[in-house]
Design a protein around this motif. Structure first.
Motif, PDB file in Angstrom:
ATOM      1  N   VAL A   1      -1.240   5.773   4.002  1.00  0.00           N
ATOM      2  CA  VAL A   1      -0.164   4.792   4.173  1.00  0.00           C
ATOM      3  C   VAL A   1      -0.208   3.668   3.140  1.00  0.00           C
ATOM      4  N   GLY A   2      -1.342   3.523   2.429  1.00  0.00           N
ATOM      5  CA  GLY A   2      -1.423   2.509   1.378  1.00  0.00           C
ATOM      6  C   GLY A   2      -2.399   1.381   1.628  1.00  0.00           C
ATOM      7  N   LYS A   3      -3.368   1.569   2.512  1.00  0.00           N
ATOM      8  CA  LYS A   3      -4.319   0.498   2.828  1.00  0.00           C
ATOM      9  C   LYS A   3      -5.156   0.101   1.616  1.00  0.00           C
ATOM     10  N   THR A   4      -5.691   1.091   0.919  1.00  0.00           N
ATOM     11  CA  THR A   4      -6.514   0.820  -0.262  1.00  0.00           C
ATOM     12  C   THR A   4      -5.699   0.124  -1.345  1.00  0.00           C
TER      13      THR A   4
ATOM     14  N   VAL B   1       2.806   0.799   7.917  1.00  0.00           N
ATOM     15  CA  VAL B   1       3.490   2.017   8.328  1.00  0.00           C
ATOM     16  C   VAL B   1       4.319   2.549   7.171  1.00  0.00           C
ATOM     17  N   ASP B   2       4.600   3.829   7.242  1.00  0.00           N
ATOM     18  CA  ASP B   2       5.333   4.552   6.204  1.00  0.00           C
ATOM     19  C   ASP B   2       6.526   5.226   6.873  1.00  0.00           C
TER      20      ASP B   2
ATOM     21  N   VAL C   1       5.970  -2.662   6.765  1.00  0.00           N
ATOM     22  CA  VAL C   1       6.551  -1.398   6.328  1.00  0.00           C
ATOM     23  C   VAL C   1       6.328  -1.274   4.828  1.00  0.00           C
ATOM     24  N   ASN C   2       5.464  -0.352   4.439  1.00  0.00           N
ATOM     25  CA  ASN C   2       5.160  -0.163   3.025  1.00  0.00           C
ATOM     26  C   ASN C   2       6.280   0.645   2.377  1.00  0.00           C
ATOM     27  N   ARG C   3       6.908   0.072   1.371  1.00  0.00           N
ATOM     28  CA  ARG C   3       8.044   0.712   0.713  1.00  0.00           C
ATOM     29  C   ARG C   3       7.582   1.684  -0.365  1.00  0.00           C
TER      30      ARG C   3
END
Length: 202
Positions: free
Chosen positions: A30-33, A116-117, A144-146
């Protein structure tokens, strides 16, 4: 590691650094890193490993077929806000098999940022992370990760899908962009302070 509840943040002298532990949560891929790396003021510590064929069987790669690495422990970064408020950012794997690691890492945290994705078949990837955050009792903000191919959803639809309480902030961010991730962290910090001032305890 020293951590502080938001109540101590709001009531301490401005020249005394307040160290606040924040969890960065979310599902696999989801992009945490990326989030931690973009906003950290220090070189972040990563625990990324090459995704093996065996791991690909366990982790759902639908929608993220190009992903080649996965977090196997905790990522770490640091960001100072307003001169004296220092956020220590911990990103733990979101998969169920890492739940004990999440529990240990989240000890002493003040709150969480849940990414979230909204891409096809990716929203449900964060459901286990929501379970972990809610079980820990941490106040949180949803970001909300774009992604380039993200599916835009009206806020009320997204809140319904995620079963969010009306008081839970929902923000948009681009995990690759420092300014965007910083605004998300400011939203979380404001929420933690407001929650503490309202006398709400996890």
């Amino acid at each position: 590691m020293v951590s502080a509840r938001p109540s101590s943040v709001s009531g301490s002298p401005p020249d005394v650094p307040q160290l606040v532990k924040i969890m960065v949560a979310g599902g696999f891929g989801v992009g945490k890193t990326t989030f931690i790396g973009s906003v950290s003021e220090i070189a972040p510590a990563y625990t990324e490993e090459v995704l093996t064929r065996a791991g690909a069987v366990v982790d759902d790669l639908a929608g993220i077929e190009d992903k080649t690495t996965t977090t196997v422990a905790s990522d770490f970064g640091r960001r100072t806000l307003a001169g004296s408020l220092v956020l220590y950012l911990f990103g733990a794997p979101g998969q169920q098999r890492f739940r004990s690691l999440w529990t240990d890492t989240a000890h002493g945290a003040a709150g969480a940022m849940v990414l979230v994705d909204t891409r096809a078949r990716r929203l449900a990837a964060s459901f286990e992370a929501f379970d972990a955050v809610e079980e820990s009792g941490l106040p949180y903000v949803v970001a909300v990760n774009r992604f380039p191919d993200s599916v835009p959803l009206p806020e009320h639809v997204l809140r319904e899908h995620l079963d969010l309480a009306a008081a839970t902030p929902l923000v948009a961010c681009d995990a690759r962009d420092e300014g965007s991730t910083l605004r998300a962290l400011i939203a979380l910090t404001s929420h933690l302070i407001a929650t503490a001032q309202a006398g709400i305890r996890p």
